[in-house]
Design an enzyme around this catalytic site. Structure first.
Site, PDB file in Angstrom:
ATOM      1  N   ILE A  15       0.885  -1.157   0.000  1.00  0.00           N
ATOM      2  CA  ILE A  15       0.000   0.000   0.000  1.00  0.00           C
ATOM      3  C   ILE A  15       0.928   1.212   0.000  1.00  0.00           C
ATOM      4  O   ILE A  15       1.850   1.295   0.819  1.00  0.00           O
ATOM      5  CB  ILE A  15      -0.952  -0.010   1.229  1.00  0.00           C
ATOM      6  CG1 ILE A  15      -1.899   1.204   1.211  1.00  0.00           C
ATOM      7  CG2 ILE A  15      -0.203  -0.078   2.540  1.00  0.00           C
ATOM      8  CD1 ILE A  15      -3.002   1.132   2.289  1.00  0.00           C
ATOM      9  N   SER A  16       0.754   2.117  -0.955  1.00  0.00           N
ATOM     10  CA  SER A  16       1.662   3.269  -1.079  1.00  0.00           C
ATOM     11  C   SER A  16       1.599   4.142   0.172  1.00  0.00           C
ATOM     12  O   SER A  16       0.581   4.182   0.864  1.00  0.00           O
ATOM     13  CB  SER A  16       1.280   4.123  -2.288  1.00  0.00           C
ATOM     14  OG  SER A  16       1.534   3.440  -3.482  1.00  0.00           O
TER      15      SER A  16
END
Length: 213
Positions: A63-64
Site C-alpha cells: 500500500i503506497s
C-alpha cells in the site's frame, strides 16, 4: 470493521504531516482525512496505519505511503465525475481517495488474490468504483476510453502506448517511470499527437507487471 475517534485523530495528524510536506489540494487532504486507511491493511499493521509509510499487503505488493497517494492525486487535478483509469488497484486505498474526490474510477489489478480481496472490501466500506477489472494494466481499458485522467500506481519501465491513446485531449496521465527508482511523471495530452511532459522527482514503487501470455 471499526473506525474510532482515535483513528480520526491519527488521520488529522497525518494530514498535518502531508501539509508540511507540501500537499496543498484541500480536496485531497479532506479525502485522506476521511478514509480509514487502517481497514486497507492487515490488522497486524493497524498501529502503523497512519504513519507516512508504505506497507506490505500480500502478493508481493504494497500500500503506497499516504504522501505518494496524495501527491499523485493532487497531480491529477480531479474534478467531480471525472472518468479516471487506475492501473494497479492494489489495496484499494488510492481507489478510495479518488472515489472520495467524486471521480468515476475504472481500476485494473493484475494479482488475482489481491483483486478478489479488494473487490470484496469495497462494498463493506461503501466505496463504489465504476468498474473493477482483473487484467493487464499495460493494455488499459479501451472499451471504456477516453479517460479524463489515468493514474499508474506501480513503477513502469516505459509509458504504455495504449494508455496514451486512451487519454482525452486535455487529460492527465500520472506515472512513476523507471526500474529501481522512479521519476514521477505527468503527461498532459495537448492534442491528438502531442503530449506535454513534466517530472517531479524520485519515488519508489513495486514494478508494474505485464501479462506475458
Amino acid at each position: 470493521m471499526e473506525d474510532k475517534a482515535r483513528h480520526q485523530g491519527l488521520r488529522n495528524q497525518l494530514v498535518s504531516v502531508l501539509e508540511q510536506k507540501g500537499i496543498t489540494d484541500k480536496n485531497v487532504l479532506d479525502a485522506i482525512k476521511k478514509i480509514p486507511r487502517h481497514l486497507f491493511l492487515d490488522s497486524s499493521f493497524e498501529v502503523h496505519a497512519y504513519q507516512d509509510k508504505a506497507f506490505p499487503i500480500g502478493s508481493g505488493q504494497t500500500i503506497s505511503q499516504p504522501y505518494t497517494v496524495a501527491f499523485q492525486s493532487q497531480l491529477l487535478e480531479v474534478k467531480k465525475d471525472h472518468k479516471i483509469l487506475e492501473i494497479g488497484t492494489g489495496s484499494g486505498y488510492q481507489t478510495a481517495v479518488l472515489c472520495s474526490l467524486g471521480a468515476k474510477v475504472f481500476s485494473i489489478e493484475r494479482q488475482k488474490e489481491l483483486f478478489k480481496q479488494t473487490s470484496s472490501l469495497f462494498p463493506k466500506l461503501n466505496i463504489r468504483p465504476k468498474y473493477l477489472s482483473f487484467g493487464d494494466g499495460y493494455k488499459g481499458l479501451p472499451s471504456y476510453a477516453p479517460f479524463d485522467s489515468i493514474i499508474v500506481t506501480a513503477g513502469a519501465p516505459f509509458i504504455p502506448q495504449p494508455l496514451m491513446a486512451q487519454l482525452k485531449v486535455g487529460g492527465r496521465l500520472v506515472i512513476p517511470l523507471g526500474e529501481d527508482v522512479q521519476i514521477m511523471t505527468l503527461l498532459i495530452r495537448v492534442n491528438e499527437t502531442q503530449f506535454e511532459k513534466h517530472e517531479f522527482g524520485e519515488f519508489r514503487f513495486v514494478p508494474l507487471l505485464e501479462d506475458k501470455n
